[in-house]
Design a protein around this motif. Sequence first.
Motif, PDB file in Angstrom:
ATOM      1  N   LYS A   9      15.282 -47.474 -10.850  1.00  0.00           N
ATOM      2  CA  LYS A   9      15.596 -48.008 -12.170  1.00  0.00           C
ATOM      3  C   LYS A   9      14.460 -47.605 -13.105  1.00  0.00           C
ATOM      4  N   ILE A  10      14.809 -46.947 -14.190  1.00  0.00           N
ATOM      5  CA  ILE A  10      13.842 -46.500 -15.196  1.00  0.00           C
ATOM      6  C   ILE A  10      14.069 -47.342 -16.444  1.00  0.00           C
ATOM      7  N   GLU A  11      13.050 -48.066 -16.877  1.00  0.00           N
ATOM      8  CA  GLU A  11      13.160 -48.930 -18.052  1.00  0.00           C
ATOM      9  C   GLU A  11      12.200 -48.457 -19.136  1.00  0.00           C
ATOM     10  N   ASN A  12      12.711 -48.281 -20.331  1.00  0.00           N
ATOM     11  CA  ASN A  12      11.871 -47.900 -21.457  1.00  0.00           C
ATOM     12  C   ASN A  12      11.360 -49.159 -22.149  1.00  0.00           C
ATOM     13  N   LEU A  13      10.149 -49.554 -21.830  1.00  0.00           N
ATOM     14  CA  LEU A  13       9.519 -50.721 -22.435  1.00  0.00           C
ATOM     15  C   LEU A  13       8.720 -50.355 -23.681  1.00  0.00           C
ATOM     16  N   SER A  14       8.693 -49.059 -24.006  1.00  0.00           N
ATOM     17  CA  SER A  14       7.912 -48.592 -25.152  1.00  0.00           C
ATOM     18  C   SER A  14       8.721 -48.759 -26.446  1.00  0.00           C
ATOM     19  N   HIS A  15       8.103 -48.376 -27.545  1.00  0.00           N
ATOM     20  CA  HIS A  15       8.761 -48.421 -28.852  1.00  0.00           C
ATOM     21  C   HIS A  15       9.304 -47.048 -29.237  1.00  0.00           C
ATOM     22  N   ASN A  16       9.259 -46.108 -28.295  1.00  0.00           N
ATOM     23  CA  ASN A  16       9.665 -44.733 -28.577  1.00  0.00           C
ATOM     24  C   ASN A  16      10.955 -44.360 -27.863  1.00  0.00           C
ATOM     25  N   ARG A  17      11.678 -43.442 -28.441  1.00  0.00           N
ATOM     26  CA  ARG A  17      12.827 -42.812 -27.786  1.00  0.00           C
ATOM     27  C   ARG A  17      12.258 -41.735 -26.868  1.00  0.00           C
ATOM     28  N   VAL A  18      12.671 -41.742 -25.589  1.00  0.00           N
ATOM     29  CA  VAL A  18      12.103 -40.807 -24.619  1.00  0.00           C
ATOM     30  C   VAL A  18      13.214 -40.116 -23.829  1.00  0.00           C
ATOM     31  N   GLN A  19      12.861 -38.972 -23.246  1.00  0.00           N
ATOM     32  CA  GLN A  19      13.797 -38.241 -22.396  1.00  0.00           C
ATOM     33  C   GLN A  19      13.089 -37.817 -21.120  1.00  0.00           C
ATOM     34  N   LEU A  20      13.749 -38.069 -19.983  1.00  0.00           N
ATOM     35  CA  LEU A  20      13.251 -37.603 -18.699  1.00  0.00           C
ATOM     36  C   LEU A  20      13.579 -36.114 -18.599  1.00  0.00           C
ATOM     37  N   ILE A  21      12.564 -35.289 -18.390  1.00  0.00           N
ATOM     38  CA  ILE A  21      12.726 -33.835 -18.381  1.00  0.00           C
ATOM     39  C   ILE A  21      12.798 -33.277 -16.961  1.00  0.00           C
ATOM     40  N   SER A  22      11.871 -33.714 -16.096  1.00  0.00           N
ATOM     41  CA  SER A  22      11.821 -33.146 -14.746  1.00  0.00           C
ATOM     42  C   SER A  22      11.216 -34.144 -13.775  1.00  0.00           C
ATOM     43  N   ARG A  23      11.267 -33.779 -12.483  1.00  0.00           N
ATOM     44  CA  ARG A  23      10.746 -34.644 -11.434  1.00  0.00           C
ATOM     45  C   ARG A  23       9.880 -33.840 -10.475  1.00  0.00           C
ATOM     46  N   TYR A  24       8.986 -34.548  -9.794  1.00  0.00           N
ATOM     47  CA  TYR A  24       8.140 -33.995  -8.742  1.00  0.00           C
ATOM     48  C   TYR A  24       8.113 -35.025  -7.623  1.00  0.00           C
ATOM     49  N   TRP A  25       8.493 -34.614  -6.422  1.00  0.00           N
ATOM     50  CA  TRP A  25       8.480 -35.503  -5.252  1.00  0.00           C
ATOM     51  C   TRP A  25       7.582 -34.927  -4.166  1.00  0.00           C
ATOM     52  N   GLY A  59      15.312 -32.809 -14.432  1.00  0.00           N
ATOM     53  CA  GLY A  59      16.044 -34.065 -14.436  1.00  0.00           C
ATOM     54  C   GLY A  59      16.087 -34.780 -13.102  1.00  0.00           C
ATOM     55  N   VAL A  60      17.060 -35.692 -13.009  1.00  0.00           N
ATOM     56  CA  VAL A  60      17.329 -36.432 -11.779  1.00  0.00           C
ATOM     57  C   VAL A  60      18.830 -36.405 -11.553  1.00  0.00           C
ATOM     58  N   ILE A  61      19.248 -36.065 -10.368  1.00  0.00           N
ATOM     59  CA  ILE A  61      20.655 -35.906  -9.976  1.00  0.00           C
ATOM     60  C   ILE A  61      21.486 -35.210 -11.061  1.00  0.00           C
ATOM     61  N   GLY A  62      20.908 -34.126 -11.598  1.00  0.00           N
ATOM     62  CA  GLY A  62      21.617 -33.324 -12.585  1.00  0.00           C
ATOM     63  C   GLY A  62      21.606 -33.871 -14.001  1.00  0.00           C
ATOM     64  N   GLU A  63      20.828 -34.886 -14.267  1.00  0.00           N
ATOM     65  CA  GLU A  63      20.801 -35.498 -15.592  1.00  0.00           C
ATOM     66  C   GLU A  63      19.380 -35.520 -16.157  1.00  0.00           C
ATOM     67  N   GLN A  64      19.297 -35.454 -17.480  1.00  0.00           N
ATOM     68  CA  GLN A  64      18.040 -35.631 -18.199  1.00  0.00           C
ATOM     69  C   GLN A  64      18.254 -36.752 -19.223  1.00  0.00           C
ATOM     70  N   PRO A  65      18.264 -37.992 -18.740  1.00  0.00           N
ATOM     71  CA  PRO A  65      18.645 -39.106 -19.612  1.00  0.00           C
ATOM     72  C   PRO A  65      17.681 -39.338 -20.775  1.00  0.00           C
ATOM     73  N   VAL A  66      18.261 -39.710 -21.908  1.00  0.00           N
ATOM     74  CA  VAL A  66      17.507 -40.147 -23.081  1.00  0.00           C
ATOM     75  C   VAL A  66      17.589 -41.669 -23.110  1.00  0.00           C
ATOM     76  N   LEU A  67      16.437 -42.297 -23.275  1.00  0.00           N
ATOM     77  CA  LEU A  67      16.363 -43.759 -23.301  1.00  0.00           C
ATOM     78  C   LEU A  67      15.785 -44.239 -24.616  1.00  0.00           C
ATOM     79  N   GLU A  68      16.555 -45.042 -25.305  1.00  0.00           N
ATOM     80  CA  GLU A  68      16.067 -45.721 -26.500  1.00  0.00           C
ATOM     81  C   GLU A  68      15.157 -46.876 -26.051  1.00  0.00           C
ATOM     82  N   PRO A  69      14.316 -47.405 -26.946  1.00  0.00           N
ATOM     83  CA  PRO A  69      13.511 -48.572 -26.564  1.00  0.00           C
ATOM     84  C   PRO A  69      14.405 -49.691 -26.019  1.00  0.00           C
ATOM     85  N   GLY A  70      14.028 -50.239 -24.876  1.00  0.00           N
ATOM     86  CA  GLY A  70      14.774 -51.322 -24.251  1.00  0.00           C
ATOM     87  C   GLY A  70      15.892 -50.880 -23.321  1.00  0.00           C
ATOM     88  N   GLU A  71      16.224 -49.602 -23.304  1.00  0.00           N
ATOM     89  CA  GLU A  71      17.309 -49.121 -22.439  1.00  0.00           C
ATOM     90  C   GLU A  71      16.816 -48.825 -21.031  1.00  0.00           C
TER      91      GLU A  71
END
Length: 132
Positions: free
Chosen positions: A36-52, A68-80
Amino acid sequence: MNVAITKGIKITVTALFRSDLTQLKKNLYFFNYSIKIENLSHNRVQLISRYWRIVDSLAPTRIIEGEGVIGEQPVLEPGETHTYTSGCDLSSSLGFMEGYYNFSTINDEGNKTVDFKVDVPRFSLEYGGKLN
């Protein structure tokens, strides 16, 4: 549950042993993990890539990188939040995963302005039948 917060992005991980997919006689242990990825910041953010980094107690460490993650690069608004589930196999009954995501901040005009790394906390991958 394992939790980490980096630059206002909260990552919560739970892992689950999959007995239905595991083949003990072939030394193939399968696990699912939900993030679960939660945007607690005041900024709009996008997950670009991953490293495991996947550590298996009886096999060489694997490094997995990609967009991305599982084929997605989600954009998260603050609180999403964004939640996804994926899987990992090991050749032993004990291991762990850890890593990070690369994010970008998106300004009001829709331009990506700042890139930053968000830690994913280490989480165990354990076959409970061996822990007696």
